[in-house]
Design a protein around this motif. Structure first.
Motif, mmCIF file in Angstrom:
data_model
loop_
_atom_site.group_PDB
_atom_site.id
_atom_site.type_symbol
_atom_site.label_atom_id
_atom_site.label_comp_id
_atom_site.label_asym_id
_atom_site.label_seq_id
_atom_site.Cartn_x
_atom_site.Cartn_y
_atom_site.Cartn_z
ATOM 1 N N LEU A 1 0.896 -1.282 0.078
ATOM 2 C CA LEU A 1 0.071 -0.007 -0.055
ATOM 3 C C LEU A 1 0.980 1.308 -0.028
ATOM 4 O O LEU A 1 0.526 2.141 -0.817
ATOM 5 N N THR A 2 1.921 1.080 0.881
ATOM 6 C CA THR A 2 2.886 2.300 0.854
ATOM 7 C C THR A 2 3.454 2.687 -0.590
ATOM 8 O O THR A 2 3.358 3.651 -1.007
ATOM 9 N N LEU A 3 3.788 1.708 -1.232
ATOM 10 C CA LEU A 3 4.514 1.655 -2.615
ATOM 11 C C LEU A 3 3.503 2.297 -3.660
ATOM 12 O O LEU A 3 3.732 3.130 -4.177
ATOM 13 N N LEU A 4 2.281 1.904 -3.433
ATOM 14 C CA LEU A 4 0.976 2.182 -4.432
ATOM 15 C C LEU A 4 0.711 3.785 -4.113
ATOM 16 O O LEU A 4 0.418 4.623 -4.782
ATOM 17 N N LEU A 5 0.642 3.931 -2.797
ATOM 18 C CA LEU A 5 0.516 5.417 -2.410
ATOM 19 C C LEU A 5 1.426 6.372 -3.126
ATOM 20 O O LEU A 5 1.190 7.402 -3.534
ATOM 21 N N VAL A 6 2.822 5.893 -2.772
ATOM 22 C CA VAL A 6 3.890 6.955 -3.393
ATOM 23 C C VAL A 6 3.749 7.130 -4.860
ATOM 24 O O VAL A 6 3.780 8.107 -5.156
ATOM 25 N N VAL A 7 3.537 6.022 -5.489
ATOM 26 C CA VAL A 7 3.335 6.003 -7.048
ATOM 27 C C VAL A 7 2.330 6.976 -7.440
ATOM 28 O O VAL A 7 2.159 7.714 -8.253
ATOM 29 N N LEU A 8 1.250 6.612 -6.762
ATOM 30 C CA LEU A 8 -0.321 7.154 -7.177
ATOM 31 C C LEU A 8 -0.155 8.680 -6.911
ATOM 32 O O LEU A 8 -0.681 9.440 -7.563
ATOM 33 N N ALA A 9 0.673 9.098 -5.833
ATOM 34 C CA ALA A 9 0.787 10.457 -5.212
ATOM 35 C C ALA A 9 1.353 11.025 -6.586
ATOM 36 O O ALA A 9 0.924 12.224 -7.064
ATOM 37 N N PHE A 10 2.444 10.548 -7.071
ATOM 38 C CA PHE A 10 3.065 11.264 -8.280
ATOM 39 C C PHE A 10 2.260 11.190 -9.276
ATOM 40 O O PHE A 10 2.112 12.365 -9.945
ATOM 41 N N TYR A 11 1.350 10.408 -9.687
ATOM 42 C CA TYR A 11 0.543 10.537 -10.961
ATOM 43 C C TYR A 11 -0.614 11.477 -10.412
ATOM 44 O O TYR A 11 -0.955 12.328 -11.213
ATOM 45 N N ALA A 12 -1.147 11.315 -9.119
ATOM 46 C CA ALA A 12 -2.193 12.420 -8.880
ATOM 47 C C ALA A 12 -1.587 13.917 -9.176
ATOM 48 O O ALA A 12 -2.348 14.653 -9.614
ATOM 49 N N VAL A 13 -0.276 14.147 -8.472
ATOM 50 C CA VAL A 13 0.420 15.608 -8.824
ATOM 51 C C VAL A 13 0.399 15.769 -10.074
ATOM 52 O O VAL A 13 0.255 16.701 -10.633
ATOM 53 N N GLY A 14 0.969 14.863 -10.980
ATOM 54 C CA GLY A 14 1.425 15.050 -12.320
ATOM 55 C C GLY A 14 -0.138 15.143 -12.973
ATOM 56 O O GLY A 14 -0.117 16.559 -13.968
ATOM 57 N N ILE A 15 -1.251 14.700 -12.839
ATOM 58 C CA ILE A 15 -2.486 15.020 -13.520
ATOM 59 C C ILE A 15 -3.138 16.167 -13.093
ATOM 60 O O ILE A 15 -3.533 16.924 -13.864
ATOM 61 N N ALA A 16 -2.886 16.646 -11.770
ATOM 62 C CA ALA A 16 -3.371 17.755 -11.311
ATOM 63 C C ALA A 16 -2.641 19.176 -11.862
ATOM 64 O O ALA A 16 -3.105 19.942 -12.117
ATOM 65 N N THR A 17 -1.333 18.806 -12.019
ATOM 66 C CA THR A 17 -0.510 19.956 -12.702
ATOM 67 C C THR A 17 -0.927 20.144 -14.086
ATOM 68 O O THR A 17 -1.148 21.222 -14.581
ATOM 69 N N ARG A 18 -1.564 19.064 -14.718
ATOM 70 C CA ARG A 18 -1.769 19.400 -16.090
ATOM 71 C C ARG A 18 -3.106 19.985 -16.073
ATOM 72 O O ARG A 18 -3.289 20.911 -16.841
ATOM 73 N N TYR A 19 -3.954 19.737 -15.183
ATOM 74 C CA TYR A 19 -5.130 20.521 -15.176
ATOM 75 C C TYR A 19 -5.186 21.879 -14.836
ATOM 76 O O TYR A 19 -5.810 22.751 -15.355
ATOM 77 N N TYR A 20 -4.204 21.905 -13.862
ATOM 78 C CA TYR A 20 -3.953 23.392 -13.409
ATOM 79 C C TYR A 20 -3.641 24.184 -14.504
ATOM 80 O O TYR A 20 -4.008 25.403 -14.878
ATOM 81 N N PHE A 21 -2.283 23.766 -15.286
ATOM 82 C CA PHE A 21 -2.004 24.593 -16.408
ATOM 83 C C PHE A 21 -2.829 24.828 -17.342
ATOM 84 O O PHE A 21 -2.919 25.766 -17.959
ATOM 85 N N ARG A 22 -3.617 23.550 -17.668
ATOM 86 C CA ARG A 22 -4.590 23.783 -18.980
ATOM 87 C C ARG A 22 -5.739 24.805 -18.672
ATOM 88 O O ARG A 22 -5.919 25.596 -19.390
ATOM 89 N N LYS A 23 -6.106 24.703 -17.318
ATOM 90 C CA LYS A 23 -7.226 26.012 -16.792
ATOM 91 C C LYS A 23 -6.448 27.060 -17.132
ATOM 92 O O LYS A 23 -7.103 28.122 -17.347
ATOM 93 N N LYS A 24 -5.232 27.423 -16.508
ATOM 94 C CA LYS A 24 -4.601 28.735 -16.706
ATOM 95 C C LYS A 24 -4.573 29.233 -17.975
ATOM 96 O O LYS A 24 -4.819 30.350 -18.387
ATOM 97 N N LEU A 25 -4.053 28.135 -18.863
ATOM 98 C CA LEU A 25 -4.028 28.542 -20.342
ATOM 99 C C LEU A 25 -5.490 28.954 -20.912
ATOM 100 O O LEU A 25 -5.339 29.925 -21.803
ATOM 101 N N HIS A 26 -6.497 28.261 -20.581
ATOM 102 C CA HIS A 26 -7.828 28.754 -20.928
ATOM 103 C C HIS A 26 -8.456 30.203 -20.389
ATOM 104 O O HIS A 26 -9.331 30.489 -20.772
ATOM 105 N N GLN A 27 -7.818 30.362 -19.570
ATOM 106 C CA GLN A 27 -8.442 31.820 -18.827
ATOM 107 C C GLN A 27 -8.112 32.882 -19.620
ATOM 108 O O GLN A 27 -7.237 33.114 -20.426
#
Lengths: 306, 375, 522
Positions: C496-522
């Motif tokens: 579970l620790t390993l999964l959480l570490v990896v998924l945290a990276f993915y969550a941050v990565g995907i969130a970054t993408r949404y954040y920048f995309r939203k900023k771009l469309h403003q």
């Protein structure tokens, strides 16, 4: 009349009109020239549009448009870009359904049947109302397959392995249909020896005529054309224009164009859309170009704005 | 078409390049040039020092850092260009080093397994001409055939799972889903790609294997069937994302043309979009196959680890060994020719997957050219 | 061109037909879902439903579905409903049903004791009949009759108890036995899939629209299954891992939070065994790989897209990059073992692991950075060049800032991917199965200067070190046992620790993408 002649005539006509207007005082002109109210086109009505409103999200693309499109004639839709003429065209065969944010109110009746009522079979509607697009979009298949695509998809022609095994295939029928459609689209002579070549190898004008042939093969009643010649050179354009006039003998043609000369040359009646998705005037083409009711149309046609 | 021979073309090219270099040298500040030369020279020296495992490697490395640092302050544009070029060559060098090192390490095993055919002795043929792998008891033989069989079984099952499901999911994302659903499903697929393979393996080892053992009354729980399905699940995201890219790159006007003729969405997908994107979709499947071949941990943990060919050949209820699990399990405890034989397994994997990768790139490039011609 | 007929836009009222066929689709879906739970042993097939064994109830449902599917076809064929069937169900359906019925014939006759010849014979006859039934009649019959018959057959065998709880069949020579417990759910899954498709076609009125509906039902099912598998996997690991992860967890006390699983080693002295050394190992591993790969990858991407002319060199780099991207991780491990280990003290070490993962990360960073840089519109560069700004200045102040969002996202997702890699570090970094707290690498505190080459050394980098994925593998190969209280719980907590570490990276990565995309469309 050759193309350049026509252009010259129209422009001169417009210019004199325009000058005449500009000599009179701006304010009074609008009073002497009331906005257009209604127009009864001659002939049987094929498409009756009633109070059509289209929104894309918050944007109003069409505002309360009503017009009757008569059978077996060419109706041109003109106006500046972004005026809603293409939106209007796409409402007629419900290609707007592809855009999810589009919100359509009002009715469009094809032979008295509303195309926006519940339970409309889009397949049936689009079989009866064909469409030709702005840039030629033949499928990356052979010329023959392009033409017979529609009938195949509707099960009218089946040359598949199974049909051939069971003897249901009628290759002769396909041949006849392909020849007839290409001939009607004035393309047969040019491609008869290379029906199995890829359609992408044709020139732009040929591709567009192939798209028209592809549309004719489904045997539609109405053909919608969205700036069919805008991507083509002058010679190809004039061929398409001749074809449009010719098609009007059998079909109801609605053509969107940004070229007023083209509208003047090919259409029987013309509708002018101006910014805000408003139908400003709809009348016989001659009337529109020579003596429009509305001042705004006059201005637009004379090149004052748009 | 010009009639010049390739050789004169080649010579002209060299000459052109020489002239350009000379002009460049003339135009550049001599000090900047010296700094860049020093920096690049010490980098090359450091690389060779490292290659020779010299303890003195630190010296040219330090020189590189100093020269680059100085150059960065004084002549940033030129240094940036030179350093970024050096970085670009790293990929090529890495690939080259991988090739050299795993091939060199595999030579002893190739020598050991020399077999003669028609009087000609072919090194390494013994690894593919008989089926015995036994590193301990006499006769010691290193046949890779059992492991190749295992890899083929696992990959075939994985492809049967991943290809149809992956293409269907790609169609869904590219053509069917509404914007909101797509924003949900796409990250979901990405997350699926992110689950570490050892976690899949752990679940397979603790849950699937015991279950399969009971549900099919097996001798032990290892089966190619379930390893293949798990590996298929792991290859799925690769197939989905590459295939989806290919499908979305088909121009929308083509699909609209089909819809306007009264064809349904499904008909348009099957007869227009999918054929137009066919090369891209097959490249996606190829890449998925590559992933399945190279998947290591799930196979290592779930398989029995016996280098043997199942009988009958297609018996999916046995699970012996794949090329990847052979390496993962054996490396460390092996030495000498045995270790070298593991490198041969690595060579086989590397060459196969590289070929798949190059094939898929070729197919994709062809598709791009074709669609480019359509516009 | 004259028109023979003019079809109405709206078909005759088919509400009743659509209701019935829609119900059949829904029922098939329900049968599929329940069948899946039975396959996963959530419910037993001899579980009693309203006085019936589950397997008999399944049979009844399949029988009903089969009969109604045939009925749908007949209703259309006899003209009771307004449908638009095509002349034939098509070659794909015909081949599929031929194959299925061939298999049915071969399996059933084999179970009845026929030899290979007899099985092939029966299979061929049934396959032939299925082909004729699918291909020859109109589509409405062709795509319902074989499907309905199949579901009916499955239903009959379940209702009559020919296949049911306690049924078993030894697969001679295959070292396996089939039991009712697995075969019944599989039959249900398969038959409900077929009836669902067939009923969906009927719902759409056959023809082009019917095929559309039929295909969509299958595709939706596929996508839902993928998402279900994803959610199921994550939920399963979470539920199993939480007890281990939160063993001894408490708020308050000396520190603000007491989390022994993450802060303890696994040595004999630790009261609650934890994964601290492996966690620290993974953190350093990622840092090392990023330090090597990110500057290199971004620099190479800049050179390739801004400086290099398209030619043989860029082509070769591209092929090499894609080749590296798809190279199996175990091959990277072999390479690290052969190339790096001899150069770093001839033993598995942290730095060898870092560099090996760095080599793996490099193509990921290069590909995503290059895409991000190419996505920067050329107008930006032209505008900057038109102002007389030099090329490097343009890159530094215009191109790179515009490409940062894409690069960041790509790097984070790439890091998530390598953080969970086991195979390369298995061969290069090693580490213990259950390392004590002292085994955690202290990289920053171990730098030493010396007078002899290489002048700078760091013993922490040169030691075998454990990381999360490797430790999980080591635990599995140790048979999930060791000198700790509850190895099973410990291992799940680790997973579970390993999964959480990896998924945290993915969550941050995907969130970054949404954040920048939203900023771009403003």
């Amino acid at each position: 009349m050759s193309q350049t002649d026509a252009e010259a005539v129209t422009t001169t006509a417009n210019r004199t009109d325009g000058e005449a207007v500009s000599t009179t005082a701006g304010e009074t002109v609008e009073e002497t020239r009331p906005e257009w109210t209604s127009y009864e086109a001659g002939g049987e009505t094929k498409l009756a549009v009633e109070n059509l409103d289209v929104h894309y999200g918050d944007d109003h693309a069409l505002t309360d448009v009503s017009m009757d499109i008569p059978e077996q004639s060419v109706t041109a839709l003109i106006g500046p870009s972004g005026c809603g003429k293409s939106t209007f065209l796409r409402c007629l065969n419900r290609m707007n359904d592809r855009i999810r944010a589009a919100n359509v109110d009002g009715t469009v009746e094809l032979d008295g049947e509303d195309v926006y009522q519940d339970g409309v079979d889009l397949v049936e509607l689009r079989k009866r109302v064909g469409m030709v697009f702005q840039s030629p979009n033949p499928f990356p298949k052979s010329i023959r397959e392009n033409v017979s695509y529609g009938p195949r998809k509707h099960g009218d022609i089946d040359t598949g392995l199974l049909a051939r095994l069971t003897g249901r295939a009628e290759p002769g029928r396909e041949e006849a249909l392909v020849e007839r459609s290409l001939e009607r689209a004035a393309l047969w002579e040019e491609v008869r020896d290379r029906l199995d070549d890829n359609a992408l190898g044709l020139s732009g004008g040929q591709q567009q005529r192939l798209c028209i042939a592809r549309c004719l093969a489904v045997d539609p009643e109405v053909i919608l054309m969205d700036e069919p010649a805008s991507a083509l050179d002058p010679i190809a354009t004039s061929k398409i224009e001749d074809l449009i006039e010719d098609l009007a003998q059998d079909y109801t043609v609605v053509v969107v164009t940004h070229s007023m000369q083209q509208a003047a040359r090919v259409s029987d009646q013309t509708a002018v859309f101006l910014t805000g998705g408003e139908l400003v005037e709809y009348d016989d083409t001659e009337k529109i170009f020579e003596n429009p009711e509305s001042q705004r149309v006059e201005d637009y046609i004379s090149g004052k704005f748009g | 078409m010009s009639l010049t021979t390739p050789r004169t073309d080649w010579r002209a090219g060299i000459e052109r390049r020489l002239t350009r270099t000379r002009e460049f040298v003339d135009d550049t500040d001599p000090e900047a040039l010296a700094v860049v030369l020093a920096s690049m020279g010490s980098l090359v020296a450091a690389f060779f020092g490292f290659l020779l495992a010299s303890a003195w490697t630190a010296v040219p490395l330090g020189a590189f850092l100093i020269a680059t640092g100085y150059g960065w302050v004084r002549h940033q544009a030129l240094v940036a260009r030179a350093v970024s070029f050096a970085m670009t060559t790293v990929t090529l060098v890495t690939l080259g080093l991988i090739v050299v090192f795993i091939f060199v390490e595999s030579i002893p095993a190739f020598r050991y397994e020399t077999t003669s055919v028609f009087g000609v002795s072919v090194p390494g043929l013994g690894m593919f001409a008989q089926t015995r792998w036994d590193a301990v008891s006499e006769p010691v033989r290193y046949s890779l055939l059992p492991m190749i069989h295992g890899t083929v079984m696992v990959t075939a099952i994985a492809t049967l799972v991943a290809a149809p499901i992956g293409v269907a999911a790609a169609l869904f994302i590219a053509e069917i889903a509404s914007l909101r659903v797509r924003e949900l499903v796409k990250p979901g697929i990405e997350v699926l790609a992110g689950i570490p393979s050892i976690v899949y393996g752990f679940i397979g080892f603790t849950v699937i294997n015991p279950w399969a053992s009971g549900a099919f009354a097996l001798n032990g729980g290892s089966t190619y069937l379930f390893v293949g399905m798990v590996v298929g699940l792991m290859a799925l995201p690769t197939v989905v994302s590459v295939a989806e890219d290919a499908l979305t790159s088909v121009p929308d006007v083509m699909k609209n043309g089909s819809l306007a003729l009264g064809a349904t969405d499904w008909q348009s997908m099957i007869s227009i979009t999918l054929p137009a994107a066919f090369s891209g979709v097959s490249a996606a499947v190829l890449l998925g196959v590559g992933r399945a071949i190279g998947e290591t941990m799930a196979a290592t943990v779930m398989l029995a680890g016996i280098p043997r060919i199942s009988d009958p050949l297609v018996n999916v209820f046995y699970g012996y060994e794949t090329l990847t699990s052979l390496i993962a399990r054996g490396y460390g405890s092996a030495n000498g020719v045995h270790e070298s034989a593991l490198f041969v397994a690595g060579v086989v994997l590397f060459v196969t997957v590289l070929c798949l990768s190059i094939a898929s790139q070729y197919i994709e490039a062809r598709m791009r050219r074709r669609l480019g011609g359509a516009e | 061109m004259s028109r023979a007929t003019q079809n109405a836009l709206v078909r005759d009222d088919r509400t009743a037909y659509e209701t019935v066929t829609g119900t059949a689709v829904g029922l098939s879906g329900a049968a599929f879902a329940v069948g899946l739970t039975a396959l996963l042993d959530v419910v037993a097939i001899d579980y009693s439903v309203a006085g019936l064994e589950l397997s008999v109830a399944f049979g009844a449902v399949l029988l009903a579905l089969g009969v109604s599917v045939v009925g749908f076809g007949m209703a259309s064929r006899l003209g009771y409903v307004d449908a638009a069937p095509q002349p034939s169900a098509g070659i794909v359906a015909a081949v599929a049903f031929t194959g299925i019925w061939f298999a049915v014939g071969a399996v059933v006759s084999g179970a009845a004791g026929l030899g290979t010849g007899g099985r092939l014979g029966v299979g061929t006859v049934l396959g032939g009949i299925a082909f004729a039934t699918t291909a020859l009649p109109r589509e409405d019959v062709g795509s319902t009759a074989p499907a309905g018959a199949l579901a009916g057959l499955c239903g009959l065998s379940l209702v009559s108890g020919v296949v049911g709880p306690g049924w078993e069949q030894v697969l001679v020579g295959y070292n396996a036995t089939l039991f009712g417990d697995t075969v019944v759910p599989v039959l249900v899954l398969f038959a409900s899939l077929v009836t669902g498709w067939s009923a969906a076609k009927a719902y759409g009125g056959f023809g082009a629209r019917g095929r559309n509906v039929g295909a969509y039902v299958l595709i939706y099912l596929v996508v839902c299954s993928i998402l279900a598998v994803l959610v199921g996997l994550v939920a399963f690991v979470t539920v199993k891992g939480l007890p281990g992860l939160f063993n001894g967890f408490g708020v308050g006390g000396a520190g603000l939070v007491r989390w022994p699983f993450l802060t303890n080693g696994a040595g004999l002295l630790a009261d609650i065994a934890g994964v601290f050394p492996a966690l620290v190992g993974t953190v350093w591993l990622v840092i090392g790989a990023v330090l090597f790969a990110v500057p290199t990858g971004v620099g190479a991407a800049v050179f390739l897209s801004e400086y290099a002319e398209q030619g043989r060199f860029t082509g070769a780099v591209e092929v090499a990059t894609n080749g590296l991207w798809s190279t199996p991780s175990i091959v990277f491990g072999l390479f690290g073992a052969a190339f790096l280990i001899p150069r770093f003290g001839n033993q598995k070490s942290l730095i060898a692991g870092m560099l090996t993962l760095g080599f793996m990360l490099l193509p990921l960073v290069l590909i995503t950075s290059r895409e991000a840089i190419l996505a920067v519109p050329d107008e930006y560069r032209d505008a900057s060049a038109a102002l007389g700004v030099s090329k490097w200045q343009t890159i530094r102040s215009v191109v790179l800032p515009a490409a940062i969002p894409g690069i960041t996202t790509g790097v984070i997702l790439g890091v998530g991917r390598i953080a969970g890699e086991t195979a390369p570090i298995l061969l290069t970094m090693g580490g213990g199965v259950l390392p004590g707290k002292s085994a955690a690498p202290d990289v920053l505190g171990s730098f030493q200067l010396s007078a002899s080459p290489p002048f700078v050394s760091n013993p922490a980098l040169l030691e075998a070190t454990s990381a999360l994925p490797y430790q999980l593998y080591a635990l599995i190969t140790a048979g999930l046992s060791g000198n700790i209280q509850n190895p099973q719980e410990y291992a799940w907590g680790l997973a579970l620790t390993l999964l959480l570490v990896v998924l945290a990276f993915y969550a941050v990565g995907i969130a970054t993408r949404y954040y920048f995309r939203k900023k771009l469309h403003q």
